[in-house]
Write a protein that holds these residues in place. Structure first.
Motif, PDB file in Angstrom:
ATOM      1  N   PRO A 648       0.717  -0.996  -0.189  1.00 40.41           N
ATOM      2  CA  PRO A 648       0.325   0.184  -0.144  1.00 40.41           C
ATOM      3  C   PRO A 648       0.975   1.737   0.263  1.00 40.41           C
ATOM      4  O   PRO A 648       1.895   1.445   0.104  1.00 40.41           O
ATOM      5  CB  PRO A 648      -0.862  -0.382   0.925  1.00 40.41           C
ATOM      6  CG  PRO A 648       0.437  -0.963   2.033  1.00 40.41           C
ATOM      7  CD  PRO A 648       0.845  -1.741   1.475  1.00 40.41           C
ATOM      8  N   ALA A 674      -3.510   0.324  -4.262  1.00 37.61           N
ATOM      9  CA  ALA A 674      -4.459   0.618  -3.396  1.00 37.61           C
ATOM     10  C   ALA A 674      -3.151   2.311  -3.037  1.00 37.61           C
ATOM     11  O   ALA A 674      -2.612   2.789  -3.323  1.00 37.61           O
ATOM     12  CB  ALA A 674      -3.317   0.020  -2.349  1.00 37.61           C
ATOM     13  N   SER A 677      -5.387   4.976   3.501  1.00 42.29           N
ATOM     14  CA  SER A 677      -6.798   3.890   4.187  1.00 42.29           C
ATOM     15  C   SER A 677      -8.470   4.203   4.182  1.00 42.29           C
ATOM     16  O   SER A 677      -8.282   5.308   4.435  1.00 42.29           O
ATOM     17  CB  SER A 677      -5.866   3.326   5.846  1.00 42.29           C
ATOM     18  OG  SER A 677      -5.261   3.077   5.968  1.00 42.29           O
ATOM     19  N   GLU A 768     -12.025  -0.271   1.912  1.00 41.84           N
ATOM     20  CA  GLU A 768     -11.208  -1.649   2.409  1.00 41.84           C
ATOM     21  C   GLU A 768     -11.440  -2.315   3.809  1.00 41.84           C
ATOM     22  O   GLU A 768     -11.054  -3.038   3.539  1.00 41.84           O
ATOM     23  CB  GLU A 768     -10.110  -0.855   2.796  1.00 41.84           C
ATOM     24  CG  GLU A 768      -8.717  -1.572   2.586  1.00 41.84           C
ATOM     25  CD  GLU A 768      -7.242  -0.684   3.318  1.00 41.84           C
ATOM     26  OE1 GLU A 768      -6.999  -0.628   3.490  1.00 41.84           O
ATOM     27  OE2 GLU A 768      -7.974   1.125   3.607  1.00 41.84           O
ATOM     28  N   HIS A 769     -11.914  -1.704   4.779  1.00 40.70           N
ATOM     29  CA  HIS A 769     -11.847  -2.713   5.705  1.00 40.70           C
ATOM     30  C   HIS A 769     -13.749  -2.416   6.278  1.00 40.70           C
ATOM     31  O   HIS A 769     -14.557  -1.212   6.125  1.00 40.70           O
ATOM     32  CB  HIS A 769     -11.144  -1.517   7.082  1.00 40.70           C
ATOM     33  CG  HIS A 769     -10.470  -2.317   6.981  1.00 40.70           C
ATOM     34  ND1 HIS A 769      -9.544  -1.129   6.666  1.00 40.70           N
ATOM     35  CD2 HIS A 769      -9.229  -3.350   7.244  1.00 40.70           C
ATOM     36  CE1 HIS A 769      -7.875  -1.521   6.264  1.00 40.70           C
ATOM     37  NE2 HIS A 769      -7.593  -2.503   6.500  1.00 40.70           N
ATOM     38  N   GLY A 788     -12.779  -5.264   1.499  1.00 42.85           N
ATOM     39  CA  GLY A 788     -11.456  -5.940   1.347  1.00 42.85           C
ATOM     40  C   GLY A 788     -10.889  -7.106   1.794  1.00 42.85           C
ATOM     41  O   GLY A 788     -10.596  -8.042   2.258  1.00 42.85           O
ATOM     42  N   LEU A 811      -4.732  -4.362   0.985  1.00 45.21           N
ATOM     43  CA  LEU A 811      -6.069  -4.394   1.022  1.00 45.21           C
ATOM     44  C   LEU A 811      -6.936  -3.761   0.185  1.00 45.21           C
ATOM     45  O   LEU A 811      -5.997  -2.277  -0.287  1.00 45.21           O
ATOM     46  CB  LEU A 811      -7.200  -4.586   1.806  1.00 45.21           C
ATOM     47  CG  LEU A 811      -6.646  -5.269   2.974  1.00 45.21           C
ATOM     48  CD1 LEU A 811      -7.769  -4.732   4.251  1.00 45.21           C
ATOM     49  CD2 LEU A 811      -7.122  -6.938   2.325  1.00 45.21           C
ATOM     50  N   THR A 813      -8.805  -0.217  -1.874  1.00 42.72           N
ATOM     51  CA  THR A 813      -9.162   1.210  -1.300  1.00 42.72           C
ATOM     52  C   THR A 813      -9.773   1.648  -2.783  1.00 42.72           C
ATOM     53  O   THR A 813      -9.549   1.448  -3.530  1.00 42.72           O
ATOM     54  CB  THR A 813      -7.926   1.572  -0.804  1.00 42.72           C
ATOM     55  OG1 THR A 813      -7.149   1.778  -1.747  1.00 42.72           O
ATOM     56  CG2 THR A 813      -6.817   1.091   0.380  1.00 42.72           C
ATOM     57  N   ALA A 817     -11.799  -3.146  -4.353  1.00 43.77           N
ATOM     58  CA  ALA A 817     -12.427  -3.899  -3.958  1.00 43.77           C
ATOM     59  C   ALA A 817     -13.784  -4.425  -4.905  1.00 43.77           C
ATOM     60  O   ALA A 817     -14.046  -5.986  -4.892  1.00 43.77           O
ATOM     61  CB  ALA A 817     -12.947  -4.135  -2.290  1.00 43.77           C
ATOM     62  N   GLY A 822      -7.485  -8.484  -1.603  1.00 45.32           N
ATOM     63  CA  GLY A 822      -5.941  -8.281  -0.506  1.00 45.32           C
ATOM     64  C   GLY A 822      -5.605  -9.104  -1.227  1.00 45.32           C
ATOM     65  O   GLY A 822      -5.497 -10.182  -2.120  1.00 45.32           O
TER      66      GLY A 822
END
Length: 872
Positions: A648, A674, A677, A768-769, A788, A811, A813, A817, A822
């Motif tokens: 990343p 990537a 975040s 991502e998350h 992700g 992952l 971003t 996704a 990832g």
């Protein structure tokens, strides 16, 4: 004008042996020929760059793919010698036929005449043994034709002269040519070949000779003979034939000598042109630059500026410009603006003249001549790769004229800009009603377009700006290797004490001194990541018998060389070294290279060094940003070239990865585009407000360009306020609170009615998350389409995925996704397929193959089967 001859050089030894032509002598001839193979493409590109303005390069490229040929043409190759197949491919790309020479496939008269049929490009006959045969088809080919180039199995002066007299161009190895036949009688005389077709209608047999400078300005008219041309080539000076004194070495008595640049004949072969660099007072015996008087225009200005630079009179404005770079810069910007704003012919000419004056002052100050500028213009004029041609965004915003009459459109403004770090407590970034808070939207009360706009990622600069910044950095590292890499590290990381750009394994234990608890944490994380990625290994190749006797298989092999980018910047991230390095180690990659920005003192955090040691990295590149990506993509003196780059980074790292992955000369792939975040938390009334706030802040502290999203499912005002109170309280206590505020400025809360609506918006955003703090979180996972990595339930903070659970934290971003996974073990592996048929298998499938080949009109494909099966 066609060359009189081509001196063939070996690219692996372009300076030529001592018994051949020197590089300067090659410049006198004006043209060289080189054969380029896949192994020498880079050498050829370097050679083209180093020979700009010296001579034209003609390249034999029969073994190269079209992309490489186009790159060579774009770099300045005058012509490329190609096969007929390559010719068709280049024509399909609309490459000018003037830049193409067709290499004839054979040496028989019939083969050559057939190959020439319908061809309008120049042609080349290679390694000729039968000169008489070539003479025959040249005579039949006629004189009203494109140029013909001929090389010889055993070059002899008589054969080369005979070819020249038939208006063809001989190609002679440089080591068999000479400009001094008296000292090297066994070599072919360049002067003799150059003058082979020269004619004179004068009774004394002399040749009219126009002498010019490198800009083409006529200095005077003289006369030459075969002897004076030979002597000029031998000495590298302007040597002519005086009708009274014999050989005339220009400037021998006056000191106004001439350095020879090149010699050529005109279109009728009855007039010579000498290009020279005139020294001293000038060409004319009256001490003027030319026999037609003084220079004027830009040439006159250049002479004046060079004089002022050497000895400016006291109080000279021009002298002040030379001594004050900031003043000169300001004047160039001022005059450029005034030229842009000028409208009448008179004003445009006036302002352009001013701009030329200051631009040329800048050039002279740097030792750049008008000749250098014009050589660059000529080089750019023959480029074949087309650029979009838009202005850089930094200037498009300034493109509205001073009178404001013209509207400028498409300024490439980002939709939503990332905030900067707040400069003070009074800075409003991330503050709403006196508290650190995200903007809240109730989706049932907003138009869909409003919600869609709110979910757009922040951007610090437009993509065009970022690419515009990255590309010259990448080009510099590609061209100058370690030197450029260090320069950018000094500039961007302030690590000015750093003298070597790479730390090689084995890493000294002194660089890995860590507390026992830190080592234990890294070791635990290492082992969990290793277990999870080792479990992804394929036990055995996939083998499928698709029909009797037809066995297809797929087997995996590790990517040999990988480059792992570990971000630095505002946080130390040894976890990234583990997340990228452990699966590379598990996959069996033979070469692992890490890159990470050093600290200002030139060192690297010991945690990263220890992680690099654990995964078996061969080296750590002490650089960040686009320069680190370029070093791994192309390799430098100290950095190993890799086959794939993973990891990343910020927008500049992402842009650099995209640039090198799209460069076929780099031969490198990337994991994913990537970027900064991001996290999206879905929370309902069962969620703990403190947990929700902590998860949002764990990503907000990464950087001001990060974004965090809360989707609140069915929460009332009291429940929303509880989360917002926790967010403010926890954020205010963080050491990186200013960075958090920058991220919170463009982060949002979406209040929705149902979990289905919440997951629909989440899938649209593709985070991502994704954190699920909802009732029956495991059951909700079934609604997830784009993410992700997913963190399920109240006891699974995103932090465990970042560090120690075992899943990977590198992952996709920016919504990628939706298309990318990832990093996982498969990121370091390539799959190879195989087919294995018995005779029975070919009999079973052969009919289908032959029929499809017939439909596609690929007869050789069909015959590859029919011959084996013995069918017509």
């Amino acid at each position: 004008m066609a060359p009189a001859l081509l001196a063939a050089i070996d690219l692996t030894n372009p300076t030529t042996p001592s018994n051949g032509l020197s590089p300067q002598s090659l410049a006198f001839v004006g043209h060289v020929y080189s054969r380029v193979t896949p192994d020498t493409v880079d050498l050829a590109l370097t050679h083209l760059q180093s020979s700009v303005g010296l001579y034209s390069s003609y390249l034999g490229v029969a073994t190269l793919p079209i992309d490489d040929i186009v790159s060579l043409l774009d770099a300045g190759a005058a012509k490329v010698f190609v096969t007929r197949k390559q010719l068709f491919e280049l024509e399909a790309l609309h490459i000018s036929q003037d830049r193409i020479v067709l290499a004839l496939p054979g040496n028989t008269r019939e083969e050559n005449i057939e190959a020439l049929a319908g061809t309008q490009v120049d042609v080349y006959s290679h390694h000729v043994e039968d000169i008489e045969l070539v003479e025959a088809w040249l005579k039949e080919y006629g004189t009203d034709r494109p140029d013909v180039f001929v090389s010889f199995a055993s070059p002899k002066i008589d054969d080369a002269l005979q070819i020249s007299r038939l208006a063809a161009i001989p190609v002679i190895p440089a080591q068999q040519l000479t400009v001094d036949p008296k000292s090297e009688p066994g070599h072919l005389s360049v002067a003799t070949l150059l003058m082979a077709n020269a004619t004179s209608d004068r009774p004394d047999g002399l040749f009219s000779t126009i002498v010019t400078d490198e800009r083409g300005v006529a200095l005077g008219l003289v006369y030459s003979s075969a002897e004076s041309v030979a002597e000029s080539l031998r000495t590298g000076r302007g040597v002519y034939q005086s009708r009274k004194r014999g050989l005339w070495y220009k400037g021998e008595s006056s000191g106004d000598v001439q350095e020879l640049v090149s010699v050529s004949l005109d279109c009728d072969n009855d007039c010579l042109r000498f290009v020279v660099r005139q020294k001293g007072r000038g060409f004319c015996h009256l001490a003027t630059p030319t026999c037609f008087g003084n220079y004027n225009g830009l040439s006159k200005l250049q002479k004046t500026l060079q004089s002022r630079q050497a000895s400016a009179p006291p109080g000279s404005y021009t002298g002040r410009l030379f001594s004050d770079p900031q003043l000169l810069r300001a004047k160039i910007l001022e005059e450029a603006t005034e030229l842009c704003d000028a409208t009448s012919k008179k004003d445009i000419a006036f302002e352009a003249a001013d701009l030329f004056f200051f631009a040329l002052t800048k050039c002279v100050a740097a030792g750049v001549s008008l000749e250098d500028v014009e050589r660059n213009l000529d080089a750019k004029s023959i480029k074949v790769k087309r650029r979009k041609g838009d202005a850089k965004p930094a200037f498009t915003s300034q493109a509205v004229p001073a009178n404001g009459e013209t509207e400028v459109k498409n300024l490439n403004k980002p939709v939503k800009e990332a905030s900067e770090i707040p400069k003070s407590k009074q800075d409003p970034a991330g503050i709403r009603d006196g508290r650190i808070a995200m903007k809240r939207y109730i989706t049932s009360q907003e138009a869909p377009e409003t919600i869609k706009s709110a979910l757009q990622r922040p951007s610090q600069r437009s993509s065009e700006q970022i690419i515009g910044i990255c590309r010259p950095i990448i080009d510099a590292v590609k061209a100058r290797g370690d030197a450029a890499l260090l320069e950018y590290t000094h500039k961007f990381e302030k690590a000015t004490s750093l003298t070597l750009p790479v730390l090689k394994a084995p890493f000294p234990p002194s660089l890995m001194q860590l507390p026992a608890q830190t080592i234990q944490a890294i070791d635990i994380s290492f082992e969990n990541i290793r277990k999870f990625h080792a479990a992804q290994k394929e036990d055995k190749p996939l083998v499928v018998e698709t029909m009797p006797g037809v066995v297809c298989s797929r087997f995996s092999r590790p990517i040999e060389r990988v480059g792992l980018y570990v971000p630095g910047g505002t946080a130390v991230l040894p976890s990234s070294a583990l997340m990228l390095g452990v699966p590379a180690m598990v996959a069996g990659c033979r070469k692992i290279v890490l890159a990470t920005p050093p600290r200002a003192n030139g060192s690297i955090t010991p945690e990263v060094v220890y992680a690099a040691h654990k995964v078996g990295a061969e080296a750590i590149v002490l650089a960040g940003g686009a320069q680190a990506i370029a070093a791994m993509a192309y390799g430098t003196e100290s950095v190993s070239k890799v086959d794939k780059i993973l990891g990343p980074g910020n927008q500049f790292v992402t842009a650099a990865k995209m640039i090198v992955s799209n460069d076929t000369n780099a031969g490198v792939s990337i994991d994913m585009p990537a970027g900064p975040s991001e996290v999206l938390v879905v929370a309902d009334s069962t969620a703990n407000p403190a947990f929700v706030a902590s998860d949002l802040l764990s990503q907000a502290e990464h950087g001001v360009d990060s974004q965090v999203i809360l989707i609140a499912v069915g929460l009332n005002e009291t429940e929303l306020a509880a989360i917002e109170d926790e967010l403010h309280k926890q954020a205010s206590a963080l050491p990186r609170v200013d960075i958090v505020r920058g991220a919170i400025e463009h982060s949002i809360t979406l209040v929705v009615d149902t979990i289905a609506e919440g997951l629909r918006l989440s899938n649209q955003y593709a985070p991502e998350h994704l954190i699920l703090q909802v009732k029956d979180a495991e059951g909700v996972v079934g609604l997830v389409e784009n993410a992700g990595s997913v963190f399920i339930g109240p006891w699974t903070p995103e932090s465990v995925g970042d560090y120690s659970a075992g899943v990977n934290h590198s992952l996709p971003t920016f919504g990628y996704a939706k298309q990318y996974s990832g990093v996982n073990l498969g990121s370091y592996i390539k799959h190879i397929t195989s087919s294995n048929l018995t005779k029975e298998g070919l009999q079973n499938v052969g009919g289908a193959v032959m029929e499809l080949a017939r439909v596609e009109e690929l007869e050789a494909h069909r015959r590859a089967v029919s011959i084996r099966l013995g069918v017509a």
